[in-house]
Design an enzyme around this catalytic site. Structure first.
Site, PDB file in Angstrom:
ATOM      1  N   LYS A  34       0.802  -1.207   0.000  1.00  0.00           N
ATOM      2  CA  LYS A  34       0.000   0.000   0.000  1.00  0.00           C
ATOM      3  C   LYS A  34       0.844   1.270   0.000  1.00  0.00           C
ATOM      4  O   LYS A  34       0.638   2.170  -0.833  1.00  0.00           O
ATOM      5  CB  LYS A  34      -0.898  -0.027   1.239  1.00  0.00           C
ATOM      6  CG  LYS A  34      -1.751   1.179   1.426  1.00  0.00           C
ATOM      7  CD  LYS A  34      -2.303   1.182   2.835  1.00  0.00           C
ATOM      8  CE  LYS A  34      -1.147   1.335   3.818  1.00  0.00           C
ATOM      9  NZ  LYS A  34      -1.514   2.019   5.052  1.00  0.00           N
ATOM     10  N   THR A  35       1.793   1.332   0.909  1.00  0.00           N
ATOM     11  CA  THR A  35       2.638   2.526   0.998  1.00  0.00           C
ATOM     12  C   THR A  35       3.423   2.712  -0.293  1.00  0.00           C
ATOM     13  O   THR A  35       3.584   3.821  -0.805  1.00  0.00           O
ATOM     14  CB  THR A  35       3.614   2.408   2.181  1.00  0.00           C
ATOM     15  OG1 THR A  35       2.854   2.074   3.342  1.00  0.00           O
ATOM     16  CG2 THR A  35       4.341   3.701   2.419  1.00  0.00           C
ATOM     17  N   ASP A 225      -4.377   8.442   3.214  1.00  0.00           N
ATOM     18  CA  ASP A 225      -3.914   7.115   3.632  1.00  0.00           C
ATOM     19  C   ASP A 225      -4.829   6.594   4.737  1.00  0.00           C
ATOM     20  O   ASP A 225      -5.479   7.377   5.434  1.00  0.00           O
ATOM     21  CB  ASP A 225      -2.469   7.259   4.150  1.00  0.00           C
ATOM     22  CG  ASP A 225      -1.800   5.907   4.357  1.00  0.00           C
ATOM     23  OD1 ASP A 225      -2.310   4.906   3.831  1.00  0.00           O
ATOM     24  OD2 ASP A 225      -0.767   5.864   5.046  1.00  0.00           O
ATOM     25  N   GLU A 226      -4.879   5.290   4.923  1.00  0.00           N
ATOM     26  CA  GLU A 226      -5.673   4.681   6.008  1.00  0.00           C
ATOM     27  C   GLU A 226      -7.092   5.244   6.044  1.00  0.00           C
ATOM     28  O   GLU A 226      -7.594   5.653   7.085  1.00  0.00           O
ATOM     29  CB  GLU A 226      -5.005   4.918   7.372  1.00  0.00           C
ATOM     30  CG  GLU A 226      -3.559   4.465   7.462  1.00  0.00           C
ATOM     31  CD  GLU A 226      -3.397   2.984   7.720  1.00  0.00           C
ATOM     32  OE1 GLU A 226      -4.396   2.239   7.610  1.00  0.00           O
ATOM     33  OE2 GLU A 226      -2.254   2.565   8.021  1.00  0.00           O
ATOM     34  N   GLN A 256      -8.923  -3.865   8.084  1.00  0.00           N
ATOM     35  CA  GLN A 256      -7.992  -3.447   9.130  1.00  0.00           C
ATOM     36  C   GLN A 256      -8.491  -2.230   9.897  1.00  0.00           C
ATOM     37  O   GLN A 256      -7.711  -1.516  10.523  1.00  0.00           O
ATOM     38  CB  GLN A 256      -6.623  -3.151   8.526  1.00  0.00           C
ATOM     39  CG  GLN A 256      -5.952  -4.383   7.967  1.00  0.00           C
ATOM     40  CD  GLN A 256      -4.534  -4.089   7.499  1.00  0.00           C
ATOM     41  OE1 GLN A 256      -3.679  -3.750   8.289  1.00  0.00           O
ATOM     42  NE2 GLN A 256      -4.307  -4.218   6.207  1.00  0.00           N
ATOM     43  N   ARG A 624       0.548  -9.629  10.643  1.00  0.00           N
ATOM     44  CA  ARG A 624       1.860  -9.029  10.942  1.00  0.00           C
ATOM     45  C   ARG A 624       2.971 -10.037  10.685  1.00  0.00           C
ATOM     46  O   ARG A 624       4.134  -9.679  10.589  1.00  0.00           O
ATOM     47  CB  ARG A 624       1.964  -8.571  12.409  1.00  0.00           C
ATOM     48  CG  ARG A 624       1.018  -7.470  12.866  1.00  0.00           C
ATOM     49  CD  ARG A 624       0.984  -6.307  11.940  1.00  0.00           C
ATOM     50  NE  ARG A 624      -0.138  -6.425  11.000  1.00  0.00           N
ATOM     51  CZ  ARG A 624      -0.236  -5.745   9.877  1.00  0.00           C
ATOM     52  NH1 ARG A 624       0.734  -4.923   9.518  1.00  0.00           N
ATOM     53  NH2 ARG A 624      -1.267  -5.891   9.064  1.00  0.00           N
TER      54      ARG A 624
END
Length: 783
Positions: A34-35, A225-226, A256, A624
DNA sequence: GGAGGCCTCGGAAGG
DNA sequence: CGAGGCCTCC
């Protein structure tokens, strides 16, 4: 030949990067890069000729903004400095520094942190004569906060029958009033809380068409973002800004979303689809982080949520090892089990400490893990403690800075007016508050005219107040003429704060002093190099960089809450809550405390929504892990001093057994590596000896403590048949015989000072010499 | 003014 | 059980 910045992207990543115009939504599965997509998309926009001054990228944490900025400048150099990139709060705070005067705030407004806000609320509750047990500051603050996050001001709140009825039914009908007083008080103090930064930005864009126009032209390209973590206010601001060009790109993963409890609104994702019919949606579904097993296990879990967008995360990575499931007999043993397993895995998988993370639902669970790790000599680091800027000594010095920049700042004033001690007590401050209320002005404006305003404060105290005002004034003069470091040092010294802390030679005192020095060092660096803690959006909004003054420093750090920025390269195991782990990845992850009522939390069992948020949290925890995931639970656990028995979490059963290596049936085994250490009896409780006793027998009889504590005082009171009546202690002289309620009869052997500050040394045959302050001591004069 | 006893209450946490 | 807030007592 495609440009450099597009190489190495997969097809859907590439599609998302190339589509730089119009409304875009990128649904990015865990570990799907994503980043990377955001970074490359911005680089591509600049490559295509977009001016970085026109690009606004909003994140939730400073860390995310820092990271992104770093990666962009590595790829495209200096131009990245001109991007508007930062958290919602920092970017809009910058905007407000310029525009807030339109709605009556000074551009030097203070930003109240959560503590400031709660302190103020607490005081208002007291002033209103309300019960602090009913109107708990945290609760009132949350209610006000969520109102503002939904763009309700205090009038809207009071006009809303539903909200007001809710409050009435909850027995808290005054919250609307408290909201009003709180808001007015902040305004008088020239202060905004975190939520005001958003609310006021929205108001400016809503009520001032010229401003809306200005910023719509400035921010031609917007990225968020997010997105799953945005609240309503944030969404509405972004929507307004994007309304002209509609070049808006949001990136997120509904699976998430773990912050609904603090106002995040998944609904925004659905609204986004209906608000922008032209919307192009891209899904990033290929996971680059984890093994097939881990990805599939995560998919199994999240499939149990009804409320979610369709997507299927997959990976090309290898199958990998099964998810390991372990059981311990107690929380302490769970710690041992995890520690031993880490030692084994380290050897078997050739890993180092930093490849491991232990994740838990609640902070309280860290203790048993820490103890076990310490015992085995495994270095660890806990993430998410109290941040540097939240420390008392730091906040104290910052309060002087705040007061210098904005003397109306009530919370800063109350913090330091009598610290270090300058004999301006609570009573005097209360009198100042009363006068300020009466004159509808700030505390500072009363202090400035302390000799003209009727306050009832004694002449001596008024003189000390006048001195204080002179001191702050002298700082204010320096603000324009001196750099941040010179002024900060001056303040630290002449306020007496540095001396006060230097005098304290206890270990804590020394550390407080060192922290202050560290802050001053930081300011030195800021002054010399122009280094700011935040990735400051350089633009015409930023102040001229010629003299780096203290007010600029203060603005830079007001929204920095995440302590140390430098990641230390220590080889340690990481311990943190699952919330704190979001966005991170580790080869080997342990998720501990997989028990009903703990994870999912017992507080989340009331509704499907809350349970689904817990499940998303578990999804975040699983994803994670890169190579190996281990889940563990304990069958008994201490909770608030009582041993309780626990059942395995329902979430465990949601993973298809074919992905699980269930080690729970093979009784908790001693470590193969270090057989003795597991049973060495180190644990002061919850070791194998104690576990053999049935829990019910061991837990303290119900009400035992209560009984003990109520008998004592009431029994004592009954024995004192007549209430003890004290005489006027002003008349006490040396040599007198006196009676004390507790010590019995005694003789005054010495008397120092003048009443009411006189101190007597009294000799009691049964208790020896006692120092008594006469204004407090209750003594009966016998002779 | 400040140290210490007593009571209360307990979730996760960004800016 | 343990941290933090409040009250008491010196």
């Amino acid at each position: 030949m495609e440009p450099n910045h597009l190489s190495g992207l997969n097809q859907s990543q590439l599609d998302a990067v190339l589509c730089v115009e119009g409304p875009v939504m990128i649904i990015a599965g865990a570990g799907s890069g994503k980043t990377r997509v955001l970074v490359h998309r911005i680089i591509h926009m600049m490559y295509q000729g977009a001016d970085p001054f026109n690009i606004l990228a909003l994140t939730f944490t400073n860390k995310a903004a820092r990271e992104m900025k770093k990666r962009i400048s590595q790829a495209s150099g200096d131009e990245a400095r001109n991007l508007w990139m930062g958290t919602f709060h920092s970017v809009f705070a910058k905007l407000l520094r310029v525009e807030a005067p339109r709605i009556g705030y000074p551009s030097s407004f203070t930003i109240y942190d959560t503590d400031d806000a709660k302190n103020l609320i607490k005081e208002i509750v007291k002033e209103q004569g309300l019960d602090e047990k009913i109107y708990k500051p945290g609760l009132v603050y949350n209610r006000i906060s969520s109102a503002k996050n939904n763009l309700f001001n205090w009038q809207d709140y009071q006009d809303n029958t539903e909200l007001m009825n809710d409050d009435r039914h909850a027995g808290k009908p005054m919250i609307g009033t408290l909201f009003e007083i709180y808001q007015k008080r902040c305004f008088t103090s020239g202060a905004m809380d975190f939520d005001d930064l958003l609310y006021n930005t929205f108001v400016l864009l809503r009520d001032f068409p010229d401003l809306l126009h200005k910023y719509q032209h400035k921010f031609k390209f917007i990225l968020v973002d997010e997105f799953q973590d945005t609240n309503y206010a944030q969404y509405m601001i972004v929507k307004k800004l994007a309304a002209l060009n509609e070049n808006i790109c949001v990136v997120g993963d509904d699976a998430q979303s773990i912050y609904a409890f603090r106002g995040a609104n998944i609904q925004n994702i659905l609204s986004f689809e209906s608000d922008y019919p032209e919307l192009k949606t891209f899904k990033l579904e290929q996971n680059y982080r984890s093994t097939k097993t881990i990805v599939e296990a995560a998919n199994c879990v999240i499939a149990n949520n009804r409320n979610q967008l369709k997507k299927s995360v997959w990976t090309d990575n290898q199958e990998g090892e099964l998810v390991r499931l372990m059981k311990a007999l107690s929380d302490n043993e769970e710690g041992n089990l995890v520690a031993n397993t880490i030692i084994e895995d380290k050897a078997n998988m050739r890993l180092t400490n930093q490849d491991f993370a232990i994740l838990y639902r609640t902070n309280a669970q860290s203790r048993s893990m820490e103890e076990a790790l310490r015992r085995k000599g495994i270095p660890y680091r806990i993430y998410g403690g109290i941040s540097f800027y939240a420390r008392k000594e730091i906040k104290d010095l910052l309060a002087y800075f705040r007061l210098t920049v904005n003397p109306d700042d009530e919370e800063a004033l109350k913090r330091v007016i009598n610290y270090p001690k300058r004999e301006i007590g609570k009573t005097s401050v209360e009198k100042v508050i009363v006068a300020a209320q009466r004159e509808n002005t700030s505390l500072w404006k009363i202090l400035e005219r302390i000799n003209e305003v009727e306050t009832g404060i004694s002449a001596a105290t008024r003189a000390r107040i006048a001195d204080f005002v002179v001191m702050i004034n002298s700082f204010q003069v320096m603000l324009k003429t001196h750099n941040a470091f010179d002024l900060a040092s001056q303040i630290a010294t002449s306020s007496g704060l540095l001396r006060e802390l230097y005098a304290d030679k206890s270990p804590e005192g020394v550390s407080h002093y060192e922290n202050l020095q560290e802050l001053l060092n930081g300011i030195k660096e800021f002054t010399d190099k122009g280094v700011t803690a935040l990735p400051a959006p350089s633009s015409e909004l930023e102040q001229s960089p010629e003299l780096r003054t203290l007010d600029v420093f203060l603005q830079d750090i007001a929204l920095v809450t995440d302590g140390e920025t430098d990641e230390k390269n220590e080889d340690t195991v990481s311990l943190m809550t699952i919330h704190a782990a979001k966005g991170l990845e580790f080869p080997c992850v342990f998720v501990v405390g997989m028990e009903e009522n703990l994870f999912p939390s017992q507080m989340a069992l009331q509704s499907r929504e809350e349970l689904e948020e817990e499940r998303r949290l578990f999804y975040v925890a699983i994803t994670r892990a890169e190579r190996k995931l281990t889940l563990s639970y304990a069958s008994t656990r201490y909770r608030w001093g009582n041993l309780i028995s626990c059942e395995p979490s329902r979430f465990i059963d949601e993973i298809d057994p074919k992905y699980v290596n269930d080690q729970t049936t093979a009784v908790a085994r001693p470590s193969m590596f270090n057989p003795k250490s597991n049973w060495s009896g180190f644990g002061n409780r919850g070791n194998n000896v104690k576990e053999s006793t049935p829990p019910a027998y061991k837990s303290r009889p119900e009400g035992f403590k209560k009984l003990g504590s109520t008998t004592n005082p009431s029994g004592g009171a009954v024995q004192t048949s007549t209430p003890f009546e004290a005489d006027d202690c002003a008349t006490i002289q040396e040599g007198m015989e006196v009676e004390h309620q507790k010590f019995g009869t005694g003789k005054v052997v010495r008397l120092e000072g003048v009443y009411p500050d006189s101190r007597a040394t009294v000799h009691f045959p049964a208790h020896g010499n006692k120092q008594l302050l006469l204004k407090f001591a209750k003594l009966r004069i016998l002779k």
